[in-house]
Scaffold this motif. Sequence first.
Motif, short mmCIF file in Angstrom:
data_model
loop_
_atom_site.label_atom_id
_atom_site.label_comp_id
_atom_site.label_asym_id
_atom_site.label_seq_id
_atom_site.Cartn_x
_atom_site.Cartn_y
_atom_site.Cartn_z
N ASN A 297 46.60 36.27 18.71
CA ASN A 297 45.24 36.21 18.16
C ASN A 297 45.26 36.21 16.64
O ASN A 297 44.38 35.66 15.99
CB ASN A 297 44.41 37.41 18.63
N CYS A 298 46.25 36.89 16.07
CA CYS A 298 46.30 37.02 14.61
C CYS A 298 47.32 36.07 14.00
O CYS A 298 47.81 36.28 12.87
CB CYS A 298 46.60 38.46 14.22
N GLY A 299 47.67 35.03 14.75
CA GLY A 299 48.49 33.95 14.19
C GLY A 299 49.97 34.27 14.08
O GLY A 299 50.69 33.67 13.29
N ILE A 300 50.46 35.24 14.85
CA ILE A 300 51.88 35.59 14.79
C ILE A 300 52.54 35.20 16.12
O ILE A 300 51.99 35.44 17.19
CB ILE A 300 52.04 37.10 14.52
N ASP A 301 53.71 34.58 16.03
CA ASP A 301 54.41 34.13 17.23
C ASP A 301 55.05 35.33 17.94
O ASP A 301 56.00 35.92 17.42
CB ASP A 301 55.49 33.12 16.80
N PRO A 302 54.54 35.67 19.13
CA PRO A 302 55.05 36.87 19.82
C PRO A 302 56.48 36.70 20.32
O PRO A 302 57.11 37.70 20.69
CB PRO A 302 54.07 37.06 20.99
N ARG A 303 57.01 35.47 20.32
CA ARG A 303 58.41 35.32 20.75
C ARG A 303 59.35 35.63 19.59
O ARG A 303 60.52 35.92 19.79
CB ARG A 303 58.66 33.91 21.27
N ALA A 304 58.82 35.57 18.36
CA ALA A 304 59.68 35.82 17.19
C ALA A 304 59.50 37.22 16.61
O ALA A 304 60.40 37.77 16.01
CB ALA A 304 59.37 34.78 16.11
N TRP A 305 58.32 37.79 16.82
CA TRP A 305 58.02 39.08 16.17
C TRP A 305 57.48 40.08 17.19
O TRP A 305 56.77 39.70 18.10
CB TRP A 305 56.96 38.91 15.08
N GLN A 306 57.84 41.33 16.99
CA GLN A 306 57.25 42.37 17.83
C GLN A 306 57.23 43.68 17.05
O GLN A 306 57.87 43.81 16.00
CB GLN A 306 58.00 42.54 19.14
N GLY A 307 56.47 44.63 17.60
CA GLY A 307 56.39 45.89 16.86
C GLY A 307 55.56 46.91 17.59
O GLY A 307 55.16 46.70 18.73
N PHE A 308 55.30 48.01 16.90
CA PHE A 308 54.51 49.06 17.54
C PHE A 308 53.33 49.45 16.67
O PHE A 308 53.31 49.15 15.46
CB PHE A 308 55.36 50.29 17.88
N ALA A 309 52.36 50.09 17.32
CA ALA A 309 51.17 50.55 16.62
C ALA A 309 50.81 51.93 17.15
O ALA A 309 51.20 52.31 18.25
CB ALA A 309 50.00 49.59 16.84
N PHE A 310 50.09 52.67 16.32
CA PHE A 310 49.63 53.98 16.78
C PHE A 310 48.34 54.33 16.04
O PHE A 310 48.02 53.72 15.01
CB PHE A 310 50.69 55.07 16.51
N GLY A 311 47.59 55.27 16.60
CA GLY A 311 46.35 55.69 15.97
C GLY A 311 46.09 57.14 16.28
O GLY A 311 46.38 57.61 17.39
N MET A 312 45.57 57.86 15.26
CA MET A 312 45.30 59.29 15.51
C MET A 312 44.06 59.72 14.75
O MET A 312 43.65 59.07 13.78
CB MET A 312 46.50 60.15 15.08
N GLY A 313 43.45 60.81 15.20
CA GLY A 313 42.27 61.35 14.53
C GLY A 313 42.68 62.32 13.44
O GLY A 313 43.46 63.25 13.68
N VAL A 314 42.18 62.06 12.22
CA VAL A 314 42.57 62.91 11.08
C VAL A 314 42.00 64.32 11.24
O VAL A 314 42.71 65.31 11.03
CB VAL A 314 42.09 62.27 9.76
N GLU A 315 40.72 64.42 11.63
CA GLU A 315 40.11 65.74 11.82
C GLU A 315 40.89 66.56 12.83
O GLU A 315 41.14 67.74 12.63
CB GLU A 315 38.67 65.61 12.33
N ARG A 316 41.26 65.89 13.91
CA ARG A 316 41.93 66.60 15.00
C ARG A 316 43.24 67.23 14.53
O ARG A 316 43.49 68.41 14.76
CB ARG A 316 42.20 65.62 16.14
N ILE A 317 44.07 66.46 13.83
CA ILE A 317 45.35 67.05 13.42
C ILE A 317 45.15 68.05 12.28
O ILE A 317 45.89 69.02 12.17
CB ILE A 317 46.41 65.97 13.07
N ALA A 318 44.09 67.84 11.46
CA ALA A 318 43.80 68.82 10.40
C ALA A 318 43.36 70.14 11.02
O ALA A 318 43.79 71.22 10.60
CB ALA A 318 42.71 68.29 9.46
N MET A 319 42.50 70.07 12.05
CA MET A 319 42.02 71.28 12.72
C MET A 319 43.18 72.04 13.35
O MET A 319 43.28 73.26 13.24
CB MET A 319 40.99 70.92 13.81
#
Length: 355
Positions: A297-319
């Motif tokens: 969808n973002c114009g990157i060839d998935p056969r050539a490139w791969q990777g990981f992603a993550f997401g977290m809540g800032v308040e939650r880890i601050a608390m």
Amino acid sequence: MSDDLAALKTETEAALVEAADLRAWDAVRVAVLGRNGKLTALLKDLGKTAPEQRRERGAALNVLKDALTQAIEARRADLEAAALEARLAAERLDPSLPPRPRPTGLIHPISRTMEEIAAIFGAMGFAIAEGPDVESDWHNFGALNIPAHHPARADHDTFYLPAQGNEPPRVLRTHTSPVQARAMLTRELPFRVIAVGRTYRADHDATHSPMFHQCEGLVLDRDITLGHLKGCLIDFLRAFFGIAELPVRFRSSYFPFTEPSMEVDIGWDRRSGELGKGSDWLEILGSGMVHPRVLANCGIDPRAWQGFAFGMGVERIAMLKHGVPDLRPFYESDIRWLRHYGFNPLAPTMLHEGV
Ligand code: PHE
């Protein structure tokens, strides 16, 4: 000395004694020596004096002028000294007075936490990426493999903006993940970025605020694996919480934009709330390998490139890190709360060495 000159001398000397401050003194000086002063007038009149008397008169005037100039200057010195004395007496320091309070501002725990996150990922070679709070529906959902009518949309309690003509719909971003799409569309590969910032969902209670903060991460390269994801997040969590042996668990999950997806838990003691102790697990962030469809969808060839992603809540880890029990005071601007939970602005954000 002729009578008129003697009179001017006496009169001036008396006026100088009378002059109690520099302003009065200056008036006397101008009245005598100024352009229209009395002595000046006498000097001008010298030309009208009969030639046989002019020499004597001239000499007398010069003597008078020296005398008056000296008297005037002497008075000025006296008055200045007196003024200085008065100031010194008035401005004397009183070391017994208590100091005036000088309140210092404190860094809000959210800002502090975002700085810490940036410092830790910065040390791992991540750059900071940014995106707008008002996001296109496509960046927030479509690019991330959440098309219209996808059930995942129901989880997001989205704030939609009023449509403007035929323009595609816009939303307040419900997560920082649209910054992933923006990074993929604009950055040169390979890259590692984090995006920290505000996010919005129509949800409000003790643990949810309609505006909150997330931190997103994205790593893309030719052969990034799940092993990299796990190592990176374990290192981050142990550094952030400052617990070298913090237990970290990866649990299979689902996100439309990652495959496989994993929820990440850390070990804690549910009763005491202590992190790294006990035998309970606490969910702390979402992660996964970037879905090939998202790359495409973002114009990157998935056969050539791969990777990981993550997401977290800032308040939650601050608390969790600082033992803050309620989310709401984060945004209530109560100075007492900030004094308790705020951070000294002069204390640098430290990486947790040795972890
Ligand atoms: N965007 C997800 C959320 O808001 C978190 C996430 C980000 C999960 C990146 C996986 C990968 O819940």
